[in-house]
Design an enzyme around this catalytic site. Structure first.
Site, PDB file in Angstrom:
ATOM      1  N   GLY A  14      26.043  38.944  44.467  1.00 50.27           N
ATOM      2  CA  GLY A  14      25.633  37.476  44.488  1.00 50.27           C
ATOM      3  C   GLY A  14      27.385  36.819  43.752  1.00 50.27           C
ATOM      4  O   GLY A  14      27.515  37.519  42.789  1.00 50.27           O
ATOM      5  N   ARG A  39      10.763  16.736  35.299  1.00 51.67           N
ATOM      6  CA  ARG A  39      10.649  17.057  36.809  1.00 51.67           C
ATOM      7  C   ARG A  39       9.336  17.407  37.351  1.00 51.67           C
ATOM      8  O   ARG A  39       8.951  16.501  38.280  1.00 51.67           O
ATOM      9  CB  ARG A  39      11.544  18.044  37.389  1.00 51.67           C
ATOM     10  N   GLU A  68      19.387  32.448  38.048  1.00 52.39           N
ATOM     11  CA  GLU A  68      18.213  31.908  38.750  1.00 52.39           C
ATOM     12  C   GLU A  68      17.204  33.227  39.179  1.00 52.39           C
ATOM     13  O   GLU A  68      16.170  33.168  39.153  1.00 52.39           O
ATOM     14  CB  GLU A  68      18.412  31.244  39.819  1.00 52.39           C
TER      15      GLU A  68
END
Lengths: 641, 251
Positions: A42, A332, A427
């Protein structure tokens, strides 16, 4: 078999744990660093930053990405900003306050020490990025500018127009390019990791497929770092990039790494509503819009009038009504659920009633169109391109969409999973956001892990590994390679009648319906009944044109969807087991009389980490619990009223 | 809506390619161009034919992955914007649409509409960075940057690295791409210590990759999805001239 989970959090007061750790952590000498190889999978904010930094430190790094260039990792799409506790606005911010907001925003389901460390290194990130040439917004005097963001009462967010993720990623990418130029990092673009290789229980390599040639390759190293992002695409429609996938972390899970809190999914409140059945992805409108936009729906059910014809008294500014102190800046999860409630109540707007208004008329009246254009011009442009509507003249229509996944591979304080040598950052790990992530914290965590945490914690593992790197002809590599080849062949050989995407869409709808913004036991059980059948149909009826020995996008997607078809089950099992509501995980059975998430701290103040069971066939995974203890904060019912 | 597509098909980078006709039927005007191609591909796969290879990722115009030349224009007719931000409502019902990959000498075709843009990465690797080792940075507000300079740097830094500039240029020049990075870093105090070496190395790499030179046709600026101004090319030329002089003067 895995014993008790050890978080390896250092002892001592919260504020000095990290500095104490750094003072005593094992180091690797420069001469030995040259002998060590690290694989980083990544190249986003976490992976790019880690690969560049480890290269600077003198390790040999191999960095892999499935995109054609490391600059295209999905971090690039983050719009709003990055938090740091600089307190440049003199509005009372501090490291503790950023820590507290983050742990409270996460509904007290994250590890105190990790979150404190994140807040602590946040300021270094801003220094680092400015030095790289990241063109953050500035004031006329030349100082850095800040704005406020959801879930916070201070202005601590740094930004570069609506393209903060892009600019931070390009900063990391340029540092990575510098190391590629210096030959400390070898870059493998267009290359996907398909398996993790363990040698004597340690992560010592990976199997990859070159997406252009189809060639299967093996890579050995002294440690493996996964920075492969989240799994939001399990829902098919999300704000994630088309290629974002769970494969690397799921493959590691099948090799023994524990998966932490897979049910924690963030649904972002401000996205452009779905417009048709062939829609391939959803587009986020930065949450920063909520600084100046007011969210409302008609007060009456089924009100079909144009928004301009609905007088103020017949509008329901429901966030301002329900959460007077945070108003439109409520976190959120709360904002998303409120939008769903309004639409479920028949007061939604737009063609199918799945939308709410985000209205800038007051802000334009107060500040002028020019200021609004300066602040959000590119977002208004994106909105107009997609919907054909001018948001300067009429309110935007928005609806929540899957955006981020707080769950991920379980890691200890060193960011190492339970598999020795396997480190997970950004993440892809479960660590810092608990059950809900605050705005502008993903960029912070990715870069914190990559620039400032992993480069200190990785050596504590590597120091004991000098000279232990296996050769790529070790039987463990051969076996993993054979398995990868066999799986590809099996998939291609099915040659049934249904396309890969049709399976993915069906799975996505099921997950959105049963394991999305609101969940309940019967829905989750229903999903758990249907997923295995869909998986079975996939392996009996999927059609993949072409072969494995060439550039084959259907095959790439099929491999990822096959993993989602297993992973979805793990998500539902976790969501069912977590018999409480917390943050983004809203179990309908557990809510306050006002409809807020109701935690059960006595039973569930813990990380759920799942261990893969079974040999080929999928069996119910084994649950391990890491109890979360809080020494510096009081567990409070989250209130943004 | 219905469309006749003429799509470039090429099995491998070495083989020859050609345009193949396809029909796209019952397309909603709210479908994006790439979603229209998705539907065509679904139908091809159902028939057992090989889908058209094209790359995309974010589908919101920021990652720079999509690389289509549509009706002869890089990213198609709706500027500024990447191909993924193009919607079918922009076309006339019944139109014939030609879809080709980005064409430039330095971008080899990988398959169908997919090209290899590694040359752009190698230009950045040749000095398109600030040598700021992690952990070595001073306090962020210790160096003030005038708002005007920061804003202008941001305008240059907004480049998404798609390569449309080179695909649109009759000389297949990557000057707009290179100038954006050179300008971004030269405009900021943090980028100045390395500005001489940076521009010389990046331009040398650009030439080595086989990109052509700039003859001021401004096609690059016209198709750039990030609206990078061609005036940065003038800045690149100034930076290059100054760097050459400094080198000659023995600096």
């Amino acid at each position: 078999m895995i014993g008790t989970l050890e978080s390896k959090v250092p002892s001592g007061p919260l504020a000095s744990k990290w500095s104490g750790y750094k003072d005593h952590a094992r180091l690797v000498s420069p001469a030995n660093r040259r002998k060590l190889e690290v694989i980083v999978v990544g190249s986003g904010l976490a992976g790019g930053a880690a690969a560049a930094t480890l290269g600077e430190q003198g390790y040999h790094v191999k960095c892999f990405c499935f995109q054609d260039s490391p600059r295209r990792a999905h971090s690039i799409a983050a719009q709003g900003g990055i938090n740091a506790a600089k307190n440049y606005q003199n509005d009372g911010d501090s490291v503790f306050r950023l820590f507290y907001d983050t742990i409270k925003g996460g509904d007290f389901r994250s590890r105190e020490a990790n979150v404190y460390r994140l807040a602590e290194v946040s300021n270094l990130i801003i220094d680092q990025c400015v030095e790289q040439g990241v063109p953050f917004a500035r004031e006329y005097g030349g100082l850095l500018a800040n704005r406020s963001f959801g879930g916070a009462q201070v202005s601590r967010t740094f930004y570069a127009r609506g393209q903060t993720g892009q600019q931070l990623l390009l900063g990391a990418y340029q540092s990575l390019c510098r190391q590629i130029d210096a030959k400390t990092v070898s870059m493998f673009p267009h290359t996907e990791m398909l398996d993790l290789v363990l040698v004597e229980g340690h992560a010592k390599g990976i199997i990859t497929r070159n997406l252009v040639s189809g060639k299967i390759e093996v890579h050995a190293a002294d440690a493996v770092v996964l920075a492969t992002g989240g799994y939001g695409n399990v829902f098919y429609l999300s704000t994630n990039a088309r290629g974002s996938n769970v494969t690397a972390t799921y493959r590691a899970y099948k090799k023994g790494a524990l998966f932490g809190n897979p049910c924690y999914t963030q649904i972002h409140p401000t996205c452009i509503p779905v417009s048709g059945q062939f829609q391939s992805k959803l587009t986020l409108m930065s949450e920063s819009l909520r600084n100046d936009g007011r969210v409302w729906v008609p007060a009456k059910k089924g009100d079909q009038r144009a928004p301009s014809e609905i007088p103020d008294t017949e509008r329901d500014y429901y966030l301002e009504r329900k959460y007077p102190s945070y108003g439109n800046l409520a976190p959120r999860d709360i904002s998303s659920r409120s939008a769903k409630e309004a639409c479920d109540d028949g007061r939604g707007v737009g063609p199918d009633g799945r939308g709410v208004f985000l209205d800038f008329a007051d802000a334009i009246g107060r500040l002028g169109e020019k200021t609004i254009r300066e602040r959000y011009g590119n977002l208004f442009d994106i909105y107009e391109k997609i919907t054909g509507e001018d948001a300067y003249k009429q309110p935007m229509r928005i609806y929540p969409a899957v955006h981020y996944t707080m769950g991920g591979l379980w890691v200890d304080y060193n960011l190492m999973s339970n598999v020795p040598g396997l480190h997970v950052i950004g993440e892809a790990n479960f660590s810092d956001h608990g059950a809900n992530r605050l705005g502008a914290s993903a960029l912070m965590q990715g870069l914190a892990d990559g620039y400032f945490v992993l480069p200190y914690t990785l050596p504590t593992y590597l120091a004991g590994q000098i000279g232990k790197r296996p050769a790529v002809d070790h039987p463990a590599f051969r076996q993993a390679e054979t398995e990868v080849r066999a799986r590809i062949q099996k998939m291609v050989n099915v040659y049934g009648t249904r396309t890969v995407d049709s399976f993915h869409r069906e799975l996505g709808l099921l997950m959105w319906d049963k394991c999305g913004m609101a969940r309940n036991a019967s829905g989750l059980r229903e999903a758990l009944g249907r997923i295995p059948a869909l998986r079975e149909e996939f392996w009996g009826n999927v059609r993949i044109p072409g072969t494995g020995e060439e550039y084959n996008q259907s095959l790439e997607r099929a491999g990822r969807v096959a993993d989602y078809l297993e992973f979805a089950e793990l998500m539902c099992i976790d969501a069912l087991e977590r018999d409480e509501s917390c943050g983004g995980h809203f179990r309908e059975e557990h809510q306050t009389p006002e409809g807020e998430a109701l935690r059960n701290d006595e039973k569930f103040a813990a990380v759920f980490a799942w261990e893969f069971q079974g040999n080929g066939a999928i069996e119910t995974p084994r649950l391990h619990r890491e109890a979360l203890s809080f020494e510096s904060v009081e567990l409070a019912q989250r209130s943004y009223k | 809506m219905n469309f006749n597509l003429r799509v470039w098909r090429q099995k491998t980078g070495e083989g020859k390619g050609g345009l193949v006709d396809y029909k796209a039927t019952d397309v909603s005007p709210h479908t994006s161009f790439l979603e229209m191609l998705d539907v065509v591909n679904e139908r091809l796969a159902e028939k057992g034919e090989e889908p058209i290879a094209f790359e995309s990722d974010c589908r919101e115009g920021i990652c720079g992955t999509c690389s289509l030349t549509i009706d002869g224009e890089a990213h198609g007719p709706d500027h500024p914007g990447a191909a993924c931000q193009l919607y079918m409502r922009r076309f006339k019902d019944g139109a014939t649409i030609t879809v080709e990959p980005f064409r430039a000498r330095a971008f080899g075709v990988v398959k169908d509409l997919v090209v290899d843009r590694g040359a752009l990465d190698r230009i950045v690797q040749a000095g398109g960075f600030v040598s700021a080792r992690s952990g070595s940075a001073p306090e962020a507000n210790s160096i003030l940057v005038p708002k005007h300079d920061a804003d202008l740097a941001m305008e240059a830094a907004a480049c998404i690295g798609c390569g449309a500039c080179a695909a649109a240029c009759p000389n297949a020049s990557a000057m707009l791409f290179t100038s954006a990075k050179v300008s971004h870093l030269a405009l900021l105090p943090q980028g100045r210590p390395e500005r001489t070496e940076r521009v010389l190395r990046m331009v040398a790499q650009m030439d080595a990759e086989g990109f052509g030179n700039c003859t001021n046709t401004y096609e690059c600026e016209a198709v750039c999805p990030a609206e990078i101004s061609a005036s940065f090319i003038a800045k690149l030329n100034r930076e290059y001239a100054m760097a050459t002089l400094r080198k000659r003067a023995g600096e």
